[in-house]
Motif scaffolding. Structure first.
Motif, PDB file in Angstrom:
ATOM      1  N   ASN A 181       0.662  -1.180  -0.032  1.00  0.00           N
ATOM      2  CA  ASN A 181       0.087   0.121  -0.109  1.00  0.00           C
ATOM      3  C   ASN A 181       0.847   1.166  -0.048  1.00  0.00           C
ATOM      4  O   ASN A 181       0.474   2.127  -0.612  1.00  0.00           O
ATOM      5  N   GLY A 182       1.985   1.374   0.497  1.00  0.00           N
ATOM      6  CA  GLY A 182       2.862   2.113   0.599  1.00  0.00           C
ATOM      7  C   GLY A 182       3.543   2.353  -0.723  1.00  0.00           C
ATOM      8  O   GLY A 182       3.627   3.876  -1.225  1.00  0.00           O
ATOM      9  N   VAL A 183       3.809   1.592  -1.528  1.00  0.00           N
ATOM     10  CA  VAL A 183       4.175   1.892  -2.904  1.00  0.00           C
ATOM     11  C   VAL A 183       3.059   2.378  -3.698  1.00  0.00           C
ATOM     12  O   VAL A 183       3.436   3.452  -4.398  1.00  0.00           O
ATOM     13  N   MET A 184       1.951   2.006  -3.347  1.00  0.00           N
ATOM     14  CA  MET A 184       0.905   2.421  -4.223  1.00  0.00           C
ATOM     15  C   MET A 184       0.682   3.998  -3.966  1.00  0.00           C
ATOM     16  O   MET A 184       0.279   4.815  -4.718  1.00  0.00           O
ATOM     17  N   SER A 185       0.501   3.977  -2.444  1.00  0.00           N
ATOM     18  CA  SER A 185       0.437   5.664  -2.059  1.00  0.00           C
ATOM     19  C   SER A 185       1.379   6.675  -2.704  1.00  0.00           C
ATOM     20  O   SER A 185       1.327   7.717  -3.047  1.00  0.00           O
ATOM     21  N   VAL A 186       2.857   6.252  -2.550  1.00  0.00           N
ATOM     22  CA  VAL A 186       3.839   7.109  -3.011  1.00  0.00           C
ATOM     23  C   VAL A 186       3.676   7.205  -4.537  1.00  0.00           C
ATOM     24  O   VAL A 186       3.843   8.164  -5.067  1.00  0.00           O
ATOM     25  N   LEU A 187       3.235   6.227  -5.243  1.00  0.00           N
ATOM     26  CA  LEU A 187       3.004   6.414  -6.848  1.00  0.00           C
ATOM     27  C   LEU A 187       2.031   7.470  -7.037  1.00  0.00           C
ATOM     28  O   LEU A 187       1.963   8.411  -7.961  1.00  0.00           O
ATOM     29  N   VAL A 188       0.911   7.439  -6.210  1.00  0.00           N
ATOM     30  CA  VAL A 188      -0.150   8.478  -6.321  1.00  0.00           C
ATOM     31  C   VAL A 188       0.308   9.776  -6.032  1.00  0.00           C
ATOM     32  O   VAL A 188       0.079  10.901  -6.657  1.00  0.00           O
ATOM     33  N   VAL A 189       1.130  10.084  -4.875  1.00  0.00           N
ATOM     34  CA  VAL A 189       1.773  11.315  -4.425  1.00  0.00           C
ATOM     35  C   VAL A 189       2.534  11.854  -5.574  1.00  0.00           C
ATOM     36  O   VAL A 189       2.388  13.081  -6.212  1.00  0.00           O
ATOM     37  N   ILE A 190       3.602  10.976  -6.110  1.00  0.00           N
ATOM     38  CA  ILE A 190       4.509  11.425  -7.039  1.00  0.00           C
ATOM     39  C   ILE A 190       3.678  11.914  -8.454  1.00  0.00           C
ATOM     40  O   ILE A 190       3.901  12.973  -9.076  1.00  0.00           O
ATOM     41  N   SER A 191       2.604  11.034  -8.785  1.00  0.00           N
ATOM     42  CA  SER A 191       1.833  11.384  -9.972  1.00  0.00           C
ATOM     43  C   SER A 191       1.227  12.744  -9.669  1.00  0.00           C
ATOM     44  O   SER A 191       0.994  13.606 -10.601  1.00  0.00           O
ATOM     45  N   SER A 192       0.763  12.797  -8.588  1.00  0.00           N
ATOM     46  CA  SER A 192       0.084  14.051  -8.172  1.00  0.00           C
ATOM     47  C   SER A 192       0.824  15.271  -8.215  1.00  0.00           C
ATOM     48  O   SER A 192       0.648  16.418  -8.799  1.00  0.00           O
ATOM     49  N   LYS A 193       1.966  15.276  -7.418  1.00  0.00           N
ATOM     50  CA  LYS A 193       3.084  16.376  -7.626  1.00  0.00           C
ATOM     51  C   LYS A 193       3.333  16.443  -9.016  1.00  0.00           C
ATOM     52  O   LYS A 193       3.773  17.896  -9.434  1.00  0.00           O
TER      53      LYS A 193
END
Length: 177
Positions: A120-132
């Motif tokens: 879930n951490g990998v998925m969350s970081v990918l979402v954050v990176i994409s959003s930024k």
């Protein structure tokens, strides 16, 4: 001695004893066969469960790999033009597809809290990176300070992504992948 056993078996109760011993032997054989089958089913179930865990970890690791590649690119501090081009042509769709795939995976089947959290951490970081990244691109022309801030933020996210990826990779090794 043998002759007395033969005489006893040929007597009136001999056939009943032969049948009783044969029945006990048949029951014993049936129990052995049943136990072997249960052991095979248990082993097959265990192997299937391990295969599922490996597949889930592979999804997480594969998705995180794209995030690592994007973060590596950002750490090189490309021009704003290259940042936009590489995101739109190379990374945006694959990272978003990876997040979509990760959302479909039953991460609870990883069975270990550390692996579930890492997935879930990998998925969350990918979402954050994409959003930024999308937010930075949405601001239009970059000012030097803005792009530097975006690069720094994504680089910090990269360290967290790396931590989660290391946990997933260790989990894959533990399961035998």
């Amino acid at each position: 001695m043998i002759q007395s056993i033969i005489d006893w078996l040929n007597g009136p109760s001999g056939p009943a004893w032969i049948q009783a011993v044969g029945s006990i032997g048949a029951i014993w054989a049936a129990l052995r066969v049943s136990n072997r089958q249960l052991a095979k089913v248990a082993e097959a179930s265990k192997q299937e469960s391990e295969d599922q865990v490996q597949a889930i970890l592979a999804v997480g690791i594969g998705a995180g790999h794209y995030g690592e590649m994007w973060c590596d690119f950002v750490r090189k501090r490309p021009s704003s033009h290259d940042f936009r081009i590489f995101w739109t042509r190379s990374f945006a769709d694959v990272i978003e597809a990876s997040v979509h795939t990760m959302k479909q995976v039953p991460a609870h089947q990883l069975r270990k809290v550390e692996l579930i959290n890492a997935f879930n951490g990998v998925m969350s970081v990918l979402v954050v990176i994409s959003s930024k990244t999308r937010s930075a691109l949405g601001r239009g022309a970059f000012a030097d300070q803005e792009i530097a801030l975006t690069y720094n933020e994504i680089s910090q996210d990269s360290a967290l992504l790396q931590t989660y990826m290391n946990l997933l990779r260790a989990g894959l090794v533990d399961v035998g992948g």
